[in-house]
Design a protein around this motif. Structure first.
Motif, PDB file in Angstrom:
ATOM      1  N   SER A   1     -47.316   9.702 -29.615  1.00 21.38           N
ATOM      2  CA  SER A   1     -45.864   9.700 -29.657  1.00 21.38           C
ATOM      3  C   SER A   1     -45.352   9.993 -31.070  1.00 21.38           C
ATOM      4  O   SER A   1     -44.451  10.809 -31.256  1.00 21.38           O
ATOM      5  N   ASN A   2     -45.965   9.340 -32.048  1.00 22.23           N
ATOM      6  CA  ASN A   2     -45.529   9.572 -33.428  1.00 22.23           C
ATOM      7  C   ASN A   2     -45.838  10.985 -33.877  1.00 22.23           C
ATOM      8  O   ASN A   2     -45.090  11.606 -34.617  1.00 22.23           O
ATOM      9  N   PHE A   3     -46.993  11.464 -33.411  1.00 25.51           N
ATOM     10  CA  PHE A   3     -47.487  12.744 -33.875  1.00 25.51           C
ATOM     11  C   PHE A   3     -46.700  13.905 -33.294  1.00 25.51           C
ATOM     12  O   PHE A   3     -46.351  14.840 -33.984  1.00 25.51           O
ATOM     13  N   TYR A   4     -46.410  13.820 -32.006  1.00 27.58           N
ATOM     14  CA  TYR A   4     -45.761  14.947 -31.344  1.00 27.58           C
ATOM     15  C   TYR A   4     -44.297  14.686 -31.042  1.00 27.58           C
ATOM     16  O   TYR A   4     -43.622  15.510 -30.430  1.00 27.58           O
ATOM     17  N   GLY A   5     -43.831  13.508 -31.442  1.00 28.24           N
ATOM     18  CA  GLY A   5     -42.414  13.203 -31.262  1.00 28.24           C
ATOM     19  C   GLY A   5     -42.005  13.043 -29.810  1.00 28.24           C
ATOM     20  O   GLY A   5     -40.842  13.181 -29.469  1.00 28.24           O
ATOM     21  N   ILE A   6     -42.992  12.776 -28.927  1.00 31.76           N
ATOM     22  CA  ILE A   6     -42.597  12.498 -27.546  1.00 31.76           C
ATOM     23  C   ILE A   6     -42.513  10.994 -27.374  1.00 31.76           C
ATOM     24  O   ILE A   6     -43.276  10.252 -27.992  1.00 31.76           O
ATOM     25  N   PRO A   7     -41.581  10.549 -26.564  1.00 32.78           N
ATOM     26  CA  PRO A   7     -41.406   9.105 -26.451  1.00 32.78           C
ATOM     27  C   PRO A   7     -42.530   8.470 -25.651  1.00 32.78           C
ATOM     28  O   PRO A   7     -43.092   9.095 -24.740  1.00 32.78           O
ATOM     29  N   ALA A   8     -42.916   7.246 -26.015  1.00 33.17           N
ATOM     30  CA  ALA A   8     -43.902   6.493 -25.246  1.00 33.17           C
ATOM     31  C   ALA A   8     -43.341   5.110 -25.006  1.00 33.17           C
ATOM     32  O   ALA A   8     -42.632   4.568 -25.842  1.00 33.17           O
ATOM     33  N   TYR A   9     -43.647   4.579 -23.860  1.00 38.40           N
ATOM     34  CA  TYR A   9     -43.089   3.279 -23.511  1.00 38.40           C
ATOM     35  C   TYR A   9     -44.015   2.652 -22.491  1.00 38.40           C
ATOM     36  O   TYR A   9     -44.301   3.235 -21.452  1.00 38.40           O
ATOM     37  N   THR A  10     -44.567   1.476 -22.783  1.00 40.92           N
ATOM     38  CA  THR A  10     -45.500   0.824 -21.869  1.00 40.92           C
ATOM     39  C   THR A  10     -44.780  -0.289 -21.124  1.00 40.92           C
ATOM     40  O   THR A  10     -44.401  -1.281 -21.723  1.00 40.92           O
ATOM     41  N   PRO A  11     -44.587  -0.124 -19.804  1.00 36.05           N
ATOM     42  CA  PRO A  11     -43.942  -1.195 -19.046  1.00 36.05           C
ATOM     43  C   PRO A  11     -44.854  -2.426 -19.007  1.00 36.05           C
ATOM     44  O   PRO A  11     -46.065  -2.291 -18.838  1.00 36.05           O
ATOM     45  N   TYR A  12     -44.252  -3.612 -19.201  1.00 40.41           N
ATOM     46  CA  TYR A  12     -45.041  -4.856 -19.188  1.00 40.41           C
ATOM     47  C   TYR A  12     -45.787  -5.022 -17.884  1.00 40.41           C
ATOM     48  O   TYR A  12     -46.900  -5.508 -17.848  1.00 40.41           O
ATOM     49  N   LEU A  13     -45.124  -4.585 -16.798  1.00 46.45           N
ATOM     50  CA  LEU A  13     -45.737  -4.728 -15.492  1.00 46.45           C
ATOM     51  C   LEU A  13     -47.110  -4.063 -15.466  1.00 46.45           C
ATOM     52  O   LEU A  13     -48.068  -4.602 -14.920  1.00 46.45           O
ATOM     53  N   TRP A  14     -47.179  -2.890 -16.100  1.00 50.14           N
ATOM     54  CA  TRP A  14     -48.453  -2.173 -16.084  1.00 50.14           C
ATOM     55  C   TRP A  14     -49.516  -2.892 -16.898  1.00 50.14           C
ATOM     56  O   TRP A  14     -50.699  -2.850 -16.563  1.00 50.14           O
ATOM     57  N   ILE A  15     -49.098  -3.539 -17.977  1.00 51.99           N
ATOM     58  CA  ILE A  15     -50.056  -4.302 -18.775  1.00 51.99           C
ATOM     59  C   ILE A  15     -50.620  -5.435 -17.936  1.00 51.99           C
ATOM     60  O   ILE A  15     -51.834  -5.667 -17.883  1.00 51.99           O
ATOM     61  N   ILE A  16     -49.721  -6.109 -17.224  1.00 47.84           N
ATOM     62  CA  ILE A  16     -50.170  -7.219 -16.374  1.00 47.84           C
ATOM     63  C   ILE A  16     -51.075  -6.690 -15.265  1.00 47.84           C
ATOM     64  O   ILE A  16     -52.155  -7.231 -15.007  1.00 47.84           O
ATOM     65  N   ILE A  17     -50.636  -5.589 -14.630  1.00 46.71           N
ATOM     66  CA  ILE A  17     -51.443  -5.012 -13.552  1.00 46.71           C
ATOM     67  C   ILE A  17     -52.825  -4.624 -14.074  1.00 46.71           C
ATOM     68  O   ILE A  17     -53.846  -4.929 -13.463  1.00 46.71           O
ATOM     69  N   ALA A  18     -52.855  -3.969 -15.226  1.00 52.15           N
ATOM     70  CA  ALA A  18     -54.131  -3.497 -15.780  1.00 52.15           C
ATOM     71  C   ALA A  18     -55.045  -4.673 -16.076  1.00 52.15           C
ATOM     72  O   ALA A  18     -56.235  -4.656 -15.727  1.00 52.15           O
ATOM     73  N   PHE A  19     -54.494  -5.720 -16.679  1.00 46.20           N
ATOM     74  CA  PHE A  19     -55.335  -6.864 -17.036  1.00 46.20           C
ATOM     75  C   PHE A  19     -55.831  -7.579 -15.785  1.00 46.20           C
ATOM     76  O   PHE A  19     -57.013  -7.882 -15.653  1.00 46.20           O
ATOM     77  N   ALA A  20     -54.901  -7.795 -14.851  1.00 43.86           N
ATOM     78  CA  ALA A  20     -55.274  -8.505 -13.634  1.00 43.86           C
ATOM     79  C   ALA A  20     -56.328  -7.729 -12.853  1.00 43.86           C
ATOM     80  O   ALA A  20     -57.297  -8.307 -12.357  1.00 43.86           O
ATOM     81  N   SER A  21     -56.159  -6.398 -12.789  1.00 40.22           N
ATOM     82  CA  SER A  21     -57.134  -5.677 -11.970  1.00 40.22           C
ATOM     83  C   SER A  21     -58.481  -5.588 -12.671  1.00 40.22           C
ATOM     84  O   SER A  21     -59.510  -5.573 -12.003  1.00 40.22           O
TER      85      SER A  21
END
Ligand SMILES: Nc1ncnc2c1ncn2[C@@H]1O[C@H](COP(=O)(O)OP(=O)(O)OP(=O)(O)O)[C@@H](O)[C@H]1O
Ligand SMILES: [Mg+2]
Lengths: 401, 254
Positions: free
Chosen positions: A353-373
């Motif tokens: 994101s910093n390098f190419y100036g494209i926005p990045a955004y990690t939804p909390y839900l996905w963090i929880i889903i990733a950890f739980a799974s």
């Protein structure tokens, strides 16, 4: 047996084979990392597109001349001259219509201050900023009187300000379009790039009447922007415009196209939903692969530690104690891998994101889903090896070489 | 002597099937061991001593006959019940020590307490384990791993582990097999003290000298009991230790 003691035993067993533990986790790390990174990047992109769609204004219906739903090659968006000011005025009379502006567009060379700049000159009604949800940074929008009197006044975008009036207040100054002096009455707040990567601030807005009679001479408008009273009425408004224009143009074959913003929004969410599904598929596959790796290594571990299992059973460990111990070990592996993967994925998307100036955004839900799974995958893939360990016969296990 | 049998063997058999061959390791042993007894089991190598001890220790199941532990037929107990018996009632010293490698002596001794049905706090586990290690004279080595200890020291860790849950029965398969004479006598002293406190001890040994510290001697041959008699006269650890000191001073061993 106590959880803490089990955790300690598991941690020690995993530390004993650091390299192996790391390699085993790698499947989960890469899987989760890839998912988090792509989720972050697509969510960022989707969010930006959504922002841009809503930056077009709320509850906006676009009426384009020409029919491009039919694929009929009439020149595409707004090129075939079919819409008139009378159409625009008629639309304004429809129920649930809050504001209307006809739009005419032209690229012109604009002069001021001895500078000159090629920009998009748009003819609009005074409702334009309201419809586009666009604030004024300075000054004010021109009025209906200005439209009626074909006034030579203009509202300009920030890019034009930067080009023609660096470090100056442009309000009250004059710009020249086709050698005609236009008084700058206002400056639009910066809006940035639109969906198609065009600089929206690179524009000069004049009364549509002035545009159609002074700058150019034309009878047709490019398109008409309509604001409906709410998102509930937007579909009705769209239908009514359709009907009205068919009637006015005396045709059953539309020579115009009506699109509303909800449709655009739908397209965006549909695309992002497809992306999410794709990512979920990749995630599932990589977690299964990671899980197989964990199961494999846990089976090896159980075999290697048969004697240890025998010793523990000989001094009183029950089947459940052994089961829990190995399950915890598997879950520690996968959850730890998942946590590293999440961290890595976030770090990666932020770097990109910093390098190419494209926005990045990690939804909390996905963090929880990733950890739980990843924890779940540890339980699932660790269960068989752990169960196998728990079913060993103590004396057989003790004799194992 | 007071009381009822804690261990009752009725025509106990164990047959191993290794491939085509059948090995009758134990063939029909019947005996009663009363509470508070101190028994030595002797016999040549391969006579079935370890096999019998494993069955008494609820580790292995007999292929024939009956084993009653405190009047309960062990064959009726399920896996978890057997685990509980091994954890709480019986302390077992294995012929091959069976310590966890890469785990300190202290943690090895603590291990049985992890599986106790009543929860024991970490502090308490430490204290108990240290006490048991001190009892066998290994207090200063509690942080060492088994591979950093001599054979005799490992054996003493194994004894400490067997004692740590305060079992009512101590089963020891050659607990002095790797010990020098002095340490052997010291360990026998520990056993005699425990036995005086009421713990029933069954111990396998090859050495007649060691067997003399017990109260009853059973000799196995080819899986059968051939001798079963009280030990007369019985050695006392403190007396023997004194004698040994005198003898050692004579040859200036210390
Ligand atoms: N798992 C096994 N499978 C097959 N045969 C076995 C097994 N364990 C022991 N045996 C056999 O059973 C017999 C008795 O073995 P056991 O280990 O009880 O002897 P022991 O009296 O303890 O000998 P030692 O004094 O050498 O320890 C031996 O002939 C041995 O070969
Ligand atoms: Mg043996």
């Amino acid at each position: 047996m106590r959880l803490l003691a089990s955790l300690k035993i598991s941690a020690r067993a995993l530390r004993r084979n650091k390299m192996r533990s790391l390699l085993t986790m790698l499947g989960v790390i890469i899987g989760v990392g890839a998912v988090i990174a792509s989720v972050s990047l697509t969510s960022g992109a989707t969010k930006e597109v959504e922002d841009q769609v809503s930056s077009l204004g709320e509850n906006v219906v676009n009426v384009f001349s020409g029919n491009f739903t039919r694929g009929g090659m009439r020149g595409g968006w707004g090129s075939a001259p079919t819409l008139t000011l009378a159409d625009s005025a008629a639309i304004a009379q429809l129920p649930n219509v809050v504001a209307v502006t006809p739009e005419v567009r032209d690229r012109e060379q604009v002069l001021a201050n001895g500078q000159n700049w090629n920009t998009l000159v748009m003819g609009e009604s005074p409702s334009y900023p309201q419809i586009r949800n666009w604030k004024m940074a300075r000054g004010a929008m021109f009025s209906d009187d200005d439209v009626a009197s074909l006034a030579k006044c203009a509202v300009i975008g920030q890019t034009v300000v930067d080009q023609l009036f660096p470090n100056q207040d442009p309000v009250g100054q004059t710009i020249r379009i086709r050698n005609l002096p236009f008084l700058v009455v206002g400056v639009l707040a910066p809006k940035g790039f639109n969906l198609f990567g065009q600089d929206q601030d690179d524009t000069v807005v004049v009364p549509y009447s002035s545009h159609m009679h002074r700058i150019t001479t034309r009878r047709f408008v490019n398109d008409i922007l309509v604001e409906a009273s709410s998102s509930d009425t937007i579909n009705d408004v769209q239908d009514e415009i359709n009907e009205l224009l068919l009637d006015r143009h005396h045709t059953t074959d539309p020579d115009f196209t009506v699109r509303n913003q909800l449709e655009l929004m739908d397209m965006v969410t549909k695309t992002s939903r497809t992306m999410s599904l794709l990512i979920a598929g990749v995630a599932a596959v990589s977690l299964v692969v990671g899980g197989i790796g964990i199961m494999n290594i846990m089976l090896v571990s159980v075999t290697e530690r048969t004697r240890e299992i025998g010793i523990r059973m000989a001094v009183g460990a029950r089947a459940a104690d052994i089961l829990v111990q190995f399950l915890i070990e598997a879950v520690t592996l996968s959850a730890f891998g998942g946590a590293i993967g999440i961290g890595g994925g976030v770090a990666f998307s932020m770097t990109v994101s910093n390098f190419y100036g494209i926005p990045a955004y990690t939804p909390y839900l996905w963090i929880i889903i990733a950890f739980a799974s990843s924890a779940l995958i540890g339980i699932i893939s660790g269960f068989y090896p752990a169960w196998k360990a728990s079913q060993l016969d103590p004396i057989e296990a003790l004799r194992y070489e | 002597m007071n009381s009822k049998p804690v261990i009752q063997l009725r025509d106990l058999c164990k047959t191993y099937h290794s491939g085509e061959v059948e090995v009758h390791a134990v063939r029909g042993v019947s005996l009663d061991i009363l509470k508070g007894e101190f028994v030595a089991i002797m016999g040549s190598s391969g006579s079935g001593k370890s096999t019998m001890m494993n069955m008494i220790g609820a580790l292995d199941r007999p292929t024939g006959g009956q084993y009653l532990l405190d009047g309960v037929d062990v064959a009726t107990l399920n896996r978890d019940a057997l685990a509980k018996v091994r954890n709480e009632k019986i302390g077992f010293v294995f012929q091959g020590f069976n310590l966890l490698s890469r785990t300190t002596a202290l943690e090895n001794v603590e291990m049985p307490m992890l599986y106790n049905s009543g929860r024991i706090r970490a502090q308490e586990r430490h204290a108990q384990a240290s006490k048991a290690l001190n009892l066998v004279g290994l207090g200063s080595r509690s942080g060492h791993h088994p591979n950093q200890l001599s054979g005799g020291q490992q054996q003493r860790v194994a004894i400490a582990r067997a004692l740590v849950n305060q079992p009512t029965i101590l089963l020891a398969d050659e607990p002095t097999g790797n010990l020098d004479t002095q340490t052997s006598i010291e360990i026998m002293g520990v056993f005699q003290t425990l036995n005086d406190q009421g713990i029933t001890i069954v111990m396998v040994t090859h050495e007649l000298d060691v067997a003399r510290f017990t109260k009853r001697m059973i000799v196995l041959r080819d899986g059968r009991v051939v001798t079963d008699e009280p030990v007369q006269p019985r050695s006392q650890a403190d007396v023997e230790l004194g004698k040994l000191k005198v003898a050692q001073e004579a040859v200036q061993l210390h």
